[in-house]
Design a protein around this motif. Sequence first.
Motif, PDB file in Angstrom:
ATOM      1  N   PHE A 273       0.707  -1.200   0.017  1.00 26.10           N
ATOM      2  CA  PHE A 273      -0.075   0.031   0.125  1.00 26.10           C
ATOM      3  C   PHE A 273       0.950   1.448  -0.191  1.00 26.10           C
ATOM      4  O   PHE A 273       1.918   1.253   0.449  1.00 26.10           O
ATOM      5  CB  PHE A 273      -1.026  -0.067   1.249  1.00 26.10           C
ATOM      6  N   MET A 274       0.305   2.275  -0.453  1.00 31.36           N
ATOM      7  CA  MET A 274       0.972   3.736  -0.758  1.00 31.36           C
ATOM      8  C   MET A 274       0.014   4.674  -0.046  1.00 31.36           C
ATOM      9  O   MET A 274      -1.183   4.574  -0.534  1.00 31.36           O
ATOM     10  CB  MET A 274       1.444   4.066  -1.879  1.00 31.36           C
ATOM     11  N   ASN A 275       0.575   5.532   0.702  1.00 30.99           N
ATOM     12  CA  ASN A 275       0.044   6.919   0.872  1.00 30.99           C
ATOM     13  C   ASN A 275       0.622   7.803  -0.123  1.00 30.99           C
ATOM     14  O   ASN A 275       1.277   7.628  -0.956  1.00 30.99           O
ATOM     15  CB  ASN A 275       0.068   7.431   2.379  1.00 30.99           C
ATOM     16  N   GLN A 276       0.208   9.142   0.291  1.00 29.20           N
ATOM     17  CA  GLN A 276       0.535   9.958  -0.823  1.00 29.20           C
ATOM     18  C   GLN A 276       1.833  10.305  -0.759  1.00 29.20           C
ATOM     19  O   GLN A 276       2.785  10.594  -1.797  1.00 29.20           O
ATOM     20  CB  GLN A 276      -0.080  11.463  -0.421  1.00 29.20           C
TER      21      GLN A 276
ATOM     22  N   TRP B 264       3.925   7.589  -2.463  1.00 36.05           N
ATOM     23  CA  TRP B 264       3.643   7.811  -3.928  1.00 36.05           C
ATOM     24  C   TRP B 264       4.833   8.930  -4.415  1.00 36.05           C
ATOM     25  O   TRP B 264       5.421   8.689  -5.691  1.00 36.05           O
ATOM     26  CB  TRP B 264       2.223   8.143  -4.318  1.00 36.05           C
ATOM     27  N   GLU B 265       4.689   9.949  -3.635  1.00 37.85           N
ATOM     28  CA  GLU B 265       5.556  10.870  -3.998  1.00 37.85           C
ATOM     29  C   GLU B 265       7.025  10.552  -4.033  1.00 37.85           C
ATOM     30  O   GLU B 265       7.877  10.910  -4.887  1.00 37.85           O
ATOM     31  CB  GLU B 265       5.385  12.374  -3.246  1.00 37.85           C
ATOM     32  N   GLN B 266       7.427   9.779  -2.942  1.00 37.57           N
ATOM     33  CA  GLN B 266       8.804   9.398  -2.624  1.00 37.57           C
ATOM     34  C   GLN B 266       9.246   8.393  -3.790  1.00 37.57           C
ATOM     35  O   GLN B 266      10.424   8.327  -4.366  1.00 37.57           O
ATOM     36  CB  GLN B 266       9.132   8.683  -1.508  1.00 37.57           C
ATOM     37  N   THR B 267       8.206   7.632  -4.322  1.00 40.66           N
ATOM     38  CA  THR B 267       8.468   6.483  -5.437  1.00 40.66           C
ATOM     39  C   THR B 267       8.902   7.330  -6.632  1.00 40.66           C
ATOM     40  O   THR B 267       9.719   7.151  -7.518  1.00 40.66           O
ATOM     41  CB  THR B 267       7.383   5.718  -5.661  1.00 40.66           C
ATOM     42  N   LEU B 268       7.949   8.264  -6.946  1.00 41.01           N
ATOM     43  CA  LEU B 268       8.230   9.081  -8.129  1.00 41.01           C
ATOM     44  C   LEU B 268       9.477   9.697  -8.134  1.00 41.01           C
ATOM     45  O   LEU B 268      10.316  10.154  -9.163  1.00 41.01           O
ATOM     46  CB  LEU B 268       6.986  10.221  -8.299  1.00 41.01           C
TER      47      LEU B 268
ATOM     48  N   ALA C 209      10.944   1.774  -5.237  1.00 35.46           N
ATOM     49  CA  ALA C 209       9.468   1.635  -4.858  1.00 35.46           C
ATOM     50  C   ALA C 209       9.498   1.929  -3.199  1.00 35.46           C
ATOM     51  O   ALA C 209      10.049   1.409  -2.281  1.00 35.46           O
ATOM     52  CB  ALA C 209       9.304   0.059  -4.728  1.00 35.46           C
ATOM     53  N   THR C 210       8.542   2.631  -2.679  1.00 33.49           N
ATOM     54  CA  THR C 210       8.507   3.221  -1.368  1.00 33.49           C
ATOM     55  C   THR C 210       6.936   2.739  -0.993  1.00 33.49           C
ATOM     56  O   THR C 210       6.150   3.208  -1.726  1.00 33.49           O
ATOM     57  CB  THR C 210       8.843   4.472  -1.124  1.00 33.49           C
TER      58      THR C 210
ATOM     59  N   VAL D  50      -2.349   1.262  -8.270  1.00 31.61           N
ATOM     60  CA  VAL D  50      -1.220   1.320  -9.210  1.00 31.61           C
ATOM     61  C   VAL D  50      -0.399   0.088  -9.413  1.00 31.61           C
ATOM     62  O   VAL D  50      -0.496  -0.960  -8.610  1.00 31.61           O
ATOM     63  CB  VAL D  50       0.150   2.439  -8.680  1.00 31.61           C
ATOM     64  N   LEU D  51       0.096  -0.025 -10.670  1.00 27.03           N
ATOM     65  CA  LEU D  51       0.861  -1.360 -10.879  1.00 27.03           C
ATOM     66  C   LEU D  51       2.244  -0.666 -11.202  1.00 27.03           C
ATOM     67  O   LEU D  51       2.526  -0.018 -12.086  1.00 27.03           O
ATOM     68  CB  LEU D  51       0.429  -1.849 -12.202  1.00 27.03           C
TER      69      LEU D  51
END
Length: 125
Positions: free
Chosen positions: A30-33, A36-40, A45-46, A80-81
């Motif tokens: 699972f991701m929170n905001q 998601w932002e850290q991954t981008l 992958a975070t 997301v995938l």
Amino acid sequence: MLALNFKKMGGLIPAIVQDYKTGDVLMLAFMNQAAWEQTLKTGRATYFSRTREVLWVKGLTSGHIQRVKEIRVDCDNDTVLLKVEQVGGAACHTGYASCFFKKVEDGTLVHVGQPVFDPKEVYQL
């Protein structure tokens, strides 16, 4: 920035993780905001740990990081995938390549495949 819908699950979205070369499903997280932002931002992958309620970078302890090669978003913008390069060959904290190493056969669970690493050694349990 792309706006995902984090509202449906209390601030979280499912992240399906797939090996970008083989297509094998490695895990679900699972991701929170913030994840998601850290991954981008980093290309690594975070995720958000629902148990510990903290961000975690996959592989930070084990060295089995996930380099994001492609991201797909579902039609509702709430899942997301991640297609990743799985460094070290194992996505599962139990040492298996995939978290989906249990197969249902005749009403029982059978382990398929062999562990890539010993979690006791990697996580010093």
